[in-house]
Design a protein around this motif. Structure first.
Motif, PDB file in Angstrom:
ATOM      1  N   LYS A 128     -13.788  40.829   8.609  1.00 53.19           N
ATOM      2  CA  LYS A 128     -15.242  40.683   8.641  1.00 53.19           C
ATOM      3  C   LYS A 128     -15.922  42.046   8.697  1.00 53.19           C
ATOM      4  CE  LYS A 128     -15.280  36.131  10.725  1.00 53.19           C
ATOM      5  NZ  LYS A 128     -15.547  35.310  11.922  1.00 53.19           N
ATOM      6  N   MET A 129     -16.853  42.286   7.793  1.00 50.68           N
ATOM      7  CA  MET A 129     -17.527  43.581   7.738  1.00 50.68           C
ATOM      8  C   MET A 129     -18.984  43.485   8.217  1.00 50.68           C
ATOM      9  SD  MET A 129     -15.146  45.594   6.504  1.00 50.68           S
ATOM     10  CE  MET A 129     -15.723  46.989   5.556  1.00 50.68           C
ATOM     11  N   ALA A 130     -19.695  42.434   7.822  1.00 52.71           N
ATOM     12  CA  ALA A 130     -21.104  42.272   8.217  1.00 52.71           C
ATOM     13  C   ALA A 130     -21.541  40.847   7.908  1.00 52.71           C
ATOM     14  CB  ALA A 130     -21.992  43.262   7.463  1.00 52.71           C
ATOM     15  N   ARG A 131     -22.609  40.413   8.599  1.00 55.20           N
ATOM     16  CA  ARG A 131     -23.097  39.040   8.380  1.00 55.20           C
ATOM     17  C   ARG A 131     -24.628  39.025   8.493  1.00 55.20           C
ATOM     18  NH1 ARG A 131     -21.703  33.616   8.842  1.00 55.20           N
ATOM     19  NH2 ARG A 131     -23.000  32.300  10.159  1.00 55.20           N
ATOM     20  N   ILE A 132     -25.251  38.300   7.569  1.00 53.61           N
ATOM     21  CA  ILE A 132     -26.711  38.141   7.625  1.00 53.61           C
ATOM     22  C   ILE A 132     -27.017  36.652   7.702  1.00 53.61           C
ATOM     23  CG2 ILE A 132     -28.924  38.625   6.497  1.00 53.61           C
ATOM     24  CD1 ILE A 132     -27.384  40.716   4.775  1.00 53.61           C
ATOM     25  N   LYS A 133     -27.755  36.239   8.732  1.00 50.74           N
ATOM     26  CA  LYS A 133     -28.253  34.858   8.796  1.00 50.74           C
ATOM     27  C   LYS A 133     -29.685  34.862   8.282  1.00 50.74           C
ATOM     28  CE  LYS A 133     -27.551  31.964  12.186  1.00 50.74           C
ATOM     29  NZ  LYS A 133     -27.472  31.450  13.586  1.00 50.74           N
TER      30      LYS A 133
END
Ligand SMILES: [Zn+2]
Lengths: 314, 259
Positions: free
Chosen positions: B207-212
Motif C-alpha cells: 500500500k502506497m497511498a489512499r484517497i477517499k
C-alpha cells in the motif's frame, strides 16, 4: 440546509453590528471620447479587472460618424454605461445613432445593448447565439463583481446578423471580417476611409489578454491576418489606441508564451495551483490585471494541456 | 415584553454550549461553523490546534465553480496519517480524506464549490493529534447542484473509469485523471454516482497511498501526489470503485528516463 441557515445567521448578526452608510456616491462613468482618426472616436476603459471602483468600465468602445448618424462599436458593460454613451454620442453626432456593432459575446462588450434596441445591432450569428445562451449568467456575475453599477442591466442579444463582409452605413464603408480565437466568433471591423482596425478582443495593449473561450492557434491566425492588412491605427479591445501595431505583436507574444509555459508545466507534472505560481517574464507581469488574468487562463486552459501530457493507461 | 424575551434569549445563548466541541479554536475566518465541522467531520478531537505548517493553496476566486484547483501541503509535519479536506459553506462540506502512506503529506486536486467559503485541511498525525489550516475562496457559485458536463456527450459510458496517468520518478510526482461524472445527487433526477476511494499500490501489493472521495470532488477527478525524490522505482497500480460497483483498474508505468 442546516449549514446554510447557520451561515446566514452568522452573517446577519455581523451585519447588524456594522455602522450603516447612508450617503451613497452618485455613480457616473464620466466617459471621455478621444478622436483617433477622421470621424472616429474612442472611449478608453481602464486596463484593470472588473472592480466596484471602475464599474466594469475596462473596455474600449468607439464610434464613427456617417451620413446616417454614428455607428457604435461595442455597447459597454452596463445599462448605465450605455445610457451615458447614447447621450454623449447623440450630442456629438448631429444625426444621432445609426447602428451598433457587437464584436463578440463577452459581457463588457454587449451588456449596453438594451439601450439601443430601437437600432440595428449587428453581430456575427455565433455571437448572437452565445449571448442568448450565456448572457443572463454574465449579467449575474457582473452584478457580483461591480455591484450597483449594473442596476437594471439585462442581457439583450444583437438583433441583426451580419451576412456579408461589407458593412456600409450612411456612405461610410467598413470591412466586417469574421475571425475567431479569442472567442468562437470575433468580428474585426476595418474602417476603409481611415485604415483603422477595430479588433475587439483579438488585440490587447498593455493589458493581459483574457482566455475564457480562447482557441490559441486560431487566435494567432487571426492576429496574423489583421497584421497583413497593415492597419494605420488599431482600436484594441482593451488598452490605448495603437498606431504602431504593438497590440498585435504584444498579444501574439503573450499567447505564444502562455502556450509554451502551460505545455512545460504539464510536462513537468505540475498541478493547476502550481502552474498558477510559475515565474512570469517581466514584460508580461507588467501588463494590466496580472497576475489574476494569468491565473484565470490556467483555470481555462490547463485541463487540455494536462490531458495531452498524461497518457491513457487502461 | 418582547424586549425582555429577546434579552433573555441573548443571555440564554451560552446554553448552546452543549453544541460546543471539546476544543474551541480561535478561527481566523470566524464563520461560526468550525466547532460543528470539528464534531461532524473529525469526530470531535480532544487535541486540535491551528498550525501554519498546514498550507492550503488555491486561487482567491474560483474561475470555474466545477473545477476549483487546490493544493494542501503539510510536509512540514512529521508522521501524517490522514488529511481531511472540507468547506464551511456548501450542501456537502466533506470533500475528501487523504491517507498519504508512503507518499508525502501533499496533495493537489479539484473540487466543486457551491458558494464563497473557507476551505480547510485538518491533518492528523499517528499520535492522534490534529493540525488545522485553510484558505478562503470567493465564488459565483452553483458548482454543486448542476448535472455533470459529461452527459452532454454521448460517449461518457465508454469513458467511465478511463485512467490517464504518469509518474515523474526524478521529482517523485504522480498524476492521475479518472473519467467519472462524480454526481452529487443534488441535481434534479440524477442520483449520487461517485468514486468512493482510489488506492495506490506497488506491483507487489504494497500500500502506497489512499484517497477517499466524497461528492464535492470534481467531475473527472484529477489528483497529483508527491513521493520523496527517488522513492518511485517501479510501476504503481491504481484501483478503486464507485457506488454502482464499477471497478477502476490501471497501472502507471515506470519511466525513470524522463524528467
Ligand atoms: Zn473578450
Amino acid at each position: 440546509m442546516t449549514l446554510s441557515r447557520r451561515a446566514v445567521l452568522a452573517t446577519g448578526l455581523a451585519a447588524t453590528a456594522a455602522p450603516r452608510v447612508w450617503a451613497k456616491p452618485r455613480l457616473e462613468y464620466a466617459l471621455k471620447p478621444r478622436q483617433v482618426a477622421d470621424g472616429l472616436w474612442m472611449l478608453e476603459g481602464s486596463t484593470e479587472y472588473f472592480t466596484f471602483e471602475n464599474g466594469g468600465n475596462i473596455v474600449n468602445v468607439a464610434f464613427a460618424e456617417t451620413d446616417a448618424g454614428a455607428v457604435i462599436f461595442d455597447s459597454g458593460p452596463s445599462r448605465r454605461y450605455a445610457e451615458e454613451l447614447r447621450k454623449l454620442v447623440s450630442e456629438m453626432v448631429p444625426r444621432g445613432i445609426a447602428a451598433v456593432v457587437n464584436s463578440h459575446h463577452h459581457p463588457d462588450h454587449f451588456l449596453g445593448n438594451q439601450v439601443f434596441t430601437d437600432k440595428p445591432i449587428h453581430a456575427l450569428e455565433e455571437t448572437k447565439a452565445q449571448v442568448a445562451l450565456h448572457g443572463d449568467g454574465y449579467a449575474d456575475n457582473m452584478y457580483r463583481l461591480v455591484g450597483d453599477w449594473m442596476r437594471g442591466t439585462e442581457a439583450v442579444p444583437p438583433n441583426t446578423v451580419l451576412s456579408s463582409n461589407d458593412l456600409t452605413i450612411g456612405g461610410r464603408s467598413f470591412s466586417a471580417v469574421p475571425l475567431g480565437g479569442h472567442t468562437q466568433a470575433d468580428l474585426m471591423i476595418l474602417d476603409r476611409a481611415t485604415g483603422t482596425a477595430l479588433t475587439g478582443d483579438l488585440a490587447f495593449l498593455d493589458r493581459t489578454p483574457t482566455t475564457p473561450d480562447a482557441d490559441l492557434p486560431r487566435w494567432r491566425e487571426s492576429l496574423d491576418y489583421i497584421a497583413s492588412l497593415e492597419p494605420k491605427g488599431i482600436v484594441p479591445g482593451h488598452g490605448p489606441f495603437d498606431t504602431e501595431g504593438r497590440s498585435l505583436v504584444q498579444t501574439r507574444a503573450y499567447l505564444d508564451w502562455l502556450d509554451g509555459a502551460l505545455t512545460d508545466a504539464a510536462e513537468d507534472g505540475l498541478d493547476m495551483v502550481e502552474a498558477m505560481r510559475i515565474d512570469m517574464p517581466d514584460e508580461f507581469a507588467a501588463l494590466g490585471a496580472q497576475p489574476q488574468e494569468f491565473e484565470r487562463s490556467v483555470s481555462h486552459l490547463f485541463g487540455e494541456y494536462e490531458r495531452a501530457a498524461l497518457p491513457e493507461v487502461n | 415584553m418582547y424586549k425582555t424575551l429577546f434579552a433573555a434569549m441573548l443571555i440564554a445563548t451560552p446554553a448552546l454550549a452543549l453544541d460546543d466541541p471539546k476544543v474551541t479554536l480561535d478561527d481566523p475566518y470566524r464563520t461560526g461553523m468550525l466547532g460543528y465541522l470539528q464534531k461532524q467531520i473529525l469526530d470531535d478531537p480532544s487535541q486540535i490546534t491551528l498550525d501554519p505548517r498546514v498550507k492550503v493553496l488555491a486561487p482567491e476566486a474560483a474561475e470555474d465553480s466545477f473545477h476549483v484547483p487546490i493544493t494542501v501541503d503539510a510536509r512540514g509535519i512529521e508522521n501524517v496519517e490522514r488529511i481531511a479536506l472540507f468547506v464551511d459553506y456548501g450542501p456537502i462540506p466533506h470533500i475528501l480524506d487523504y491517507y498519504p502512506g508512503e507518499a508525502e503529506a501533499w496533495l493537489s486536486f479539484r473540487f466543486k464549490i457551491d458558494q464563497a467559503t473557507p476551505v480547510r485541511a485538518a491533518v492528523q498525525t499517528t499520535d492522534g493529534a490534529w493540525y488545522l489550516g485553510g484558505t478562503a475562496i470567493d465564488a459565483a457559485g452553483g458548482g454543486c447542484a448542476a448535472p455533470a458536463a459529461a452527459y452532454a456527450s454521448d460517449d461518457w459510458e465508454e469513458r467511465l473509469g478511463k485512467v490517464r496517468a504518469r509518474m515523474w520518478p526524478k521529482t517523485g510526482r504522480v498524476r492521475v485523471i479518472v473519467d467519472h461524472p462524480m454526481d452529487t445527487g443534488l441535481a434534479d433526477g440524477i442520483p449520487v454516482f461517485t468514486i468512493q476511494a482510489l488506492d495506490f499500490k506497488g506491483l507487489d501489493g504494497k500500500k502506497m497511498a489512499r484517497i477517499k472521495l466524497y461528492e464535492p470532488v470534481n467531475e473527472d477527478p484529477t489528483f497529483s501526489l508527491r513521493f520523496a525524490e527517488g522513492a518511485l522505482t517501479a510501476p504503481l497500480q491504481v484501483s478503486g470503485r464507485d457506488n454502482n460497483g464499477n471497478e477502476i483498474e490501471a497501472t502507471i508505468p515506470f519511466n525513470g528516463a524522463i524528467r
